[in-house]
Motif scaffolding. Structure first.
Motif: not given
Length: 116
Positions: A21, A23, A25, A73-78
């Protein structure tokens, strides 16, 4: 400031699986192609897989086809990379990366070691 934090690496036997994974930002994650690259011991960086912002279009290096799956997962920037049927030649530090020559925008990586 771009930040990319990878996780999920480890030691696994040949034939095993891992899920990496990343993450993200500091930038518009949902608008950018994302990539996984890796650096085997003693070798240079090599591109592994990429995914378009829509999460539908994906691309893989030949040796990853049918074994690895990139997703986001674009909603979770992942960003994720599922690794299946791992081989000893997959041993490397794995990084998520923004597009760019030499992959300058990448995280610190997560180590994947495939060994019996």
């Amino acid at each position: 400031e771009v930040q990319l934090v990878e996780s999920g690496g480890g030691l696994v036997q040949p034939g095993g699986s891992l899920r990496l994974s990343c993450v993200a930002s500091g930038f518009a994650f949902a608008s950018i192609n994302m990539n996984w690259v890796r650096q085997p011991p003693g070798k240079g960086l090599e591109w592994v897989a990429g995914i378009a912002p829509d999460g539908v279009r994906t691309w893989y290096m030949p040796s990853a086809e049918g074994r690895f799956t990139i997703s986001r997962d674009n909603a979770k920037n992942t960003l994720h990379l599922e690794l299946n049927n791992l081989k000893t030649t997959d041993t490397a530090m794995y990084y998520c990366a923004l597009p760019g020559v030499g992959w300058p925008d990448r995280g610190l990586g997560t180590q994947v070691t495939v060994s019996s």
